[in-house]
Design a protein around this motif. Sequence first.
Motif, short mmCIF file in Angstrom:
data_model
loop_
_atom_site.label_atom_id
_atom_site.label_comp_id
_atom_site.label_asym_id
_atom_site.label_seq_id
_atom_site.Cartn_x
_atom_site.Cartn_y
_atom_site.Cartn_z
N ALA A 154 -2.66 4.73 1.72
CA ALA A 154 -1.69 3.14 1.73
C ALA A 154 -2.76 2.07 2.30
O ALA A 154 -3.06 0.68 2.52
N TRP A 155 -3.74 2.57 3.60
CA TRP A 155 -4.66 1.79 4.76
C TRP A 155 -5.52 1.73 3.63
O TRP A 155 -6.02 0.33 3.17
N GLY A 173 1.23 -1.13 -0.64
CA GLY A 173 0.76 -0.69 0.11
C GLY A 173 0.95 0.98 -0.13
O GLY A 173 0.04 2.35 -1.31
N VAL A 212 -5.85 1.32 -0.08
CA VAL A 212 -4.74 0.20 -0.80
C VAL A 212 -5.19 -1.20 -0.49
O VAL A 212 -5.44 -2.34 -1.41
N SER A 213 -4.83 -0.62 1.52
CA SER A 213 -4.10 -2.36 1.77
C SER A 213 -5.32 -3.51 2.58
O SER A 213 -5.21 -4.21 2.91
#
Length: 219
Positions: free
Chosen positions: A139-140, A108, A142-143
């Motif tokens: 990023a969170w 991410g 995406v992850s």
Amino acid sequence: MNWTYIYNNIPKFLDAAWLTLQLSFWGISLSLFFGLIIAVIITYKIRPLDSIAKGYIELSRNTPLLIQLFFLYYGLPKIGIKWDGFTCGVIALVFLGSSYMAESLRAGLQAIPKGQTEAAKSIGLKPYQIFRYVIFPQAWAVSIPAIGANVLFLIKETSVISAIAVAELLFVTKDIIGMDYKTNEALFMLFIAYLIILLPISLLVRHFENRVRKAKYGV
């Protein structure tokens, strides 16, 4: 199928399910915490910790949880370090889970375009502010799919902890089969217990995935 027997043993499975949830909560929470630290170390190439972090990930992901568990529970007492089964179970889950969470979060973090960081710098944000308010939230998001899969994986891996006599769901199931020979009833209750725990989490993860997809693509 003896439904009276199943009804009479529901309290046992409730206690076992509660213990499974406690193992899962601590294992997942600490795995996310340490996984984020490891992901940051690797993503930003913080030397010499990045080499150590990469070595840990390879070790964790390429050794079975059962072996890690036996090392903690049976091996460490040989050198004077002794923990109870619950503590060993949590540590083993964290040791395994942190590597999976780290890889999910690293993917991410690396998916965020460098232009985001440059734009944040241009408006005067400090490095920790850039990470907290710009990089990490994206990023969170995406992850989330990978993290959700890891959460389900770790909950199911708690069944391995029955090997060191921690009375979670699988241990109670084997105990009933061994004592009363009620195999069908015990396996049925085990199936229902895991379904009750895992299904809502799976649906919740899917909900968050859909929200992220709508936010990104407007669909």
